[in-house]
Each structure stands twice: as C-alpha cells, then as structure tokens.
Design a protein around this motif. Sequence first.
Motif, mmCIF file in Angstrom:
data_model
loop_
_atom_site.group_PDB
_atom_site.id
_atom_site.type_symbol
_atom_site.label_atom_id
_atom_site.label_comp_id
_atom_site.label_asym_id
_atom_site.label_seq_id
_atom_site.Cartn_x
_atom_site.Cartn_y
_atom_site.Cartn_z
ATOM 1 N N ARG A 116 -12.564 62.462 -16.735
ATOM 2 C CA ARG A 116 -11.409 61.814 -18.069
ATOM 3 C C ARG A 116 -11.397 60.856 -17.513
ATOM 4 N NH1 ARG A 116 -6.301 64.358 -17.745
ATOM 5 N NH2 ARG A 116 -6.993 66.081 -15.894
ATOM 6 N N THR A 117 -11.271 60.105 -16.346
ATOM 7 C CA THR A 117 -10.874 58.839 -15.397
ATOM 8 C C THR A 117 -11.525 57.369 -16.013
ATOM 9 O OG1 THR A 117 -9.024 60.246 -13.837
ATOM 10 C CG2 THR A 117 -10.037 57.619 -13.419
ATOM 11 N N LEU A 118 -12.943 58.104 -15.935
ATOM 12 C CA LEU A 118 -14.280 57.402 -16.192
ATOM 13 C C LEU A 118 -14.459 56.757 -17.246
ATOM 14 C CD1 LEU A 118 -16.860 56.379 -15.644
ATOM 15 C CD2 LEU A 118 -17.821 58.037 -16.473
ATOM 16 N N ALA A 119 -13.916 57.826 -17.798
ATOM 17 C CA ALA A 119 -13.488 57.854 -19.665
ATOM 18 C C ALA A 119 -12.220 56.150 -20.081
ATOM 19 C CB ALA A 119 -13.241 58.829 -20.125
ATOM 20 N N ALA A 120 -11.055 56.955 -19.225
ATOM 21 C CA ALA A 120 -10.374 55.735 -19.585
ATOM 22 C C ALA A 120 -10.540 54.596 -18.429
ATOM 23 C CB ALA A 120 -8.775 56.387 -18.587
ATOM 24 N N THR A 121 -11.561 54.597 -17.910
ATOM 25 C CA THR A 121 -12.049 52.987 -17.285
ATOM 26 C C THR A 121 -12.501 52.425 -17.768
ATOM 27 O OG1 THR A 121 -12.161 54.362 -14.906
ATOM 28 C CG2 THR A 121 -13.121 51.977 -15.698
ATOM 29 N N LEU A 122 -13.547 53.035 -19.054
ATOM 30 C CA LEU A 122 -14.783 52.499 -20.386
ATOM 31 C C LEU A 122 -13.363 52.035 -21.095
ATOM 32 C CD1 LEU A 122 -17.375 55.163 -19.298
ATOM 33 C CD2 LEU A 122 -17.314 52.697 -18.284
ATOM 34 N N ALA A 123 -13.139 53.104 -21.899
ATOM 35 C CA ALA A 123 -12.668 52.458 -22.813
ATOM 36 C C ALA A 123 -11.542 51.185 -22.452
ATOM 37 C CB ALA A 123 -11.275 53.303 -23.252
ATOM 38 N N TRP A 124 -10.710 51.210 -21.404
ATOM 39 C CA TRP A 124 -10.014 50.187 -20.440
ATOM 40 C C TRP A 124 -10.467 48.643 -20.614
ATOM 41 C CZ3 TRP A 124 -4.825 49.510 -19.686
ATOM 42 C CH2 TRP A 124 -4.099 47.956 -18.901
ATOM 43 N N PHE A 125 -12.147 48.834 -19.934
ATOM 44 C CA PHE A 125 -12.995 47.653 -20.438
ATOM 45 C C PHE A 125 -13.237 47.324 -21.477
ATOM 46 C CE2 PHE A 125 -17.061 45.832 -19.658
ATOM 47 C CZ PHE A 125 -16.669 44.743 -18.982
ATOM 48 N N LEU A 126 -13.725 48.223 -22.709
ATOM 49 C CA LEU A 126 -14.214 47.815 -23.549
ATOM 50 C C LEU A 126 -12.955 47.598 -24.768
ATOM 51 C CD1 LEU A 126 -16.404 50.756 -24.237
ATOM 52 C CD2 LEU A 126 -17.399 48.100 -24.153
#
Length: 316
Positions: A116-126
């Motif tokens: 979930r942290t990885l998904a949040a990181t990618l979402a923030w970046f994109l």
Amino acid sequence: MPASSPTPFQQESFIDPKALMAIRSLEMRARVVVEGFLNGLHRSPFHGFSVEFTEYRQYTPGDDTRYLDWQLFARTDRYYLKKFEDETNLRCHLLVDQSRSMNYGSLAHSKSDYARTLAATLAWFLNGQGDAVGLFAFAGKILDYLPARHKHGHLRQLMLALEKESAGDETDLGEPFRRVAELVHKRGLIVLISDLLAPVDELGRNLGRLTAAGHEVVIFQVLDPKELSFSFDHAMLFEDVESRKEFYLDPETVRSEYQRRLQDHTDAVENICRRLGFAFHRLSTDQSLELALFDFLKSRSSRGKVVRRRTQSAST
C-alpha cells in the motif's frame, strides 16, 4: 533475491522501511519517498540512467511542422514539437492485492503495509506529473475502485482508500481482472502489486487479459524476507494463511526444497511476464521504496516512455 540493478545514487541515503512505516500517514510516507528520490537523483553525478523531464518530443520526418516550437529551436538549434494533452498525460490504474497472504510480515510491517505504501508512492509521483491515477484494491473480488482521474481532492480520496485494512480472501486474480477489463476501456498503464502466490497457470491466463486490452503493464512481486530465506530457527507449527491449513515443519529439513520451489515459481512468473511483454520486479519488504520507484521509472524509460517533471506541488 537477485542483485539489485545499479542506481544513480547511494543507497545508504535511502530511508529505511522500518523508519518509513513508523510514519502513520500513508500520504506523508509517499511524499517522503518521492522527494527523497528526486533530491538524490538531482545530486547524482551518475549519467548511466536518465529520466527525461520534458513536455516536448524531438521532430521526426513526417511530423506536422505547424507545431514546431521556434523559440525552443532558437535556444537549442534543434527541432521540437510541443506535445498535446493526450500525448503527455498518462492514465494509470494501480492494482493492489489485499488477500490474506498479504497480511504476513516477519518485520514490524506486513507485505500489505509495504504494498500500500508503494502504491501511494507511485500515485503521489504520477499525480505530481499531472497524470490520472486510479485504484483497484482486490482480494477474491474488487474491494475498492477509483477510476483514473487528476482533479482536486482525488489523490486524497485514493490515499484514504489505500489506508483501509482488509482481512481479504484467498489470492484470486480471476474475478478482479475480469472487472478491470470491464471498467478500464482506454489503454493505459496498469501497475500490479501482489505477492503473486497463486497457481502459475491461473496467473498466466489472468495476466493475459491485460495484454488483450492493450495496456502497458508493470508488475511488482512483494515478498517478506522470511518467505525468501525461510530462515526460521527451529521446528514449529506453520499456518497457510490462505487455506488455514497447519503444518509442523523443521526449517532445516525443508528449507532447500522450499527455496527451490519458490525460485521455480518466480522463474515461471518472470517467463510469463517476458512472453507478455510486461516489466517484472521482485521486492523484499526490507528494501527501500526508492529502489522500487527507480525500477518503475527505469521500466518506463526503457520502453521509450517519457517521464515528465512538474514544477508545481502535487494536488492533495
């Protein structure tokens, strides 16, 4: 674990996952990872990896010359075309596994916390690039769905959906992937984050649905360090978290066979991804999230995709 690919900066500067997971806010974790990654990239003297931050593309014969940027030509003596909105903006859906097996963790955090942290990181970046990001959280069925959007408040809504914890069900990609095919009509980027602990023939069949729809796909297999090494100290009772079956095992006796079977499974998954043209990365939950973001950008850059940088802050 296979050796990590070289990165353009010192891994010692990365934030330790244990310290990262101590941050309660998922949104703040994502921000810390992305900002740390970009700061490290900018300070790096390493030139073997390039992320092109641009909203232009170079002119190629046959392009419409009406869209040449003459001011840029005057500064660079090269021909560039300004990209249109549909060329520059990406539509990405994050598929996050929340099945029961993802709740396992030998560290202070579980595979689910890490995913979930990885998904949040990618979402923030994109989102910071102006891209539209959506979410499918799934177990045996879709638990949460947010269509890919880029508008005020959407990123916050996505973070809140990711913060929900679910006991989940058994790992089953069949029904979730059918729903993805039904709901995502436009081609885009699909990022699957899962431990992929499912029968290989089912994985191949279900992953093939994404190929049929014409999506670009990046897959992250998330595993716990103990799952990779099976380095338990003494004989004990083990429970299969999905089937609930219990087994009394001596780790010394079964370790070699266990590791062989896990490697065979991962090799089979990698072969499926290679055949389908998917980017595949295996992550251990003790690895820094900056490495995962690096792998994501490297996958996209190697496919000729442009990664842009926006000067404004990401909307929240």
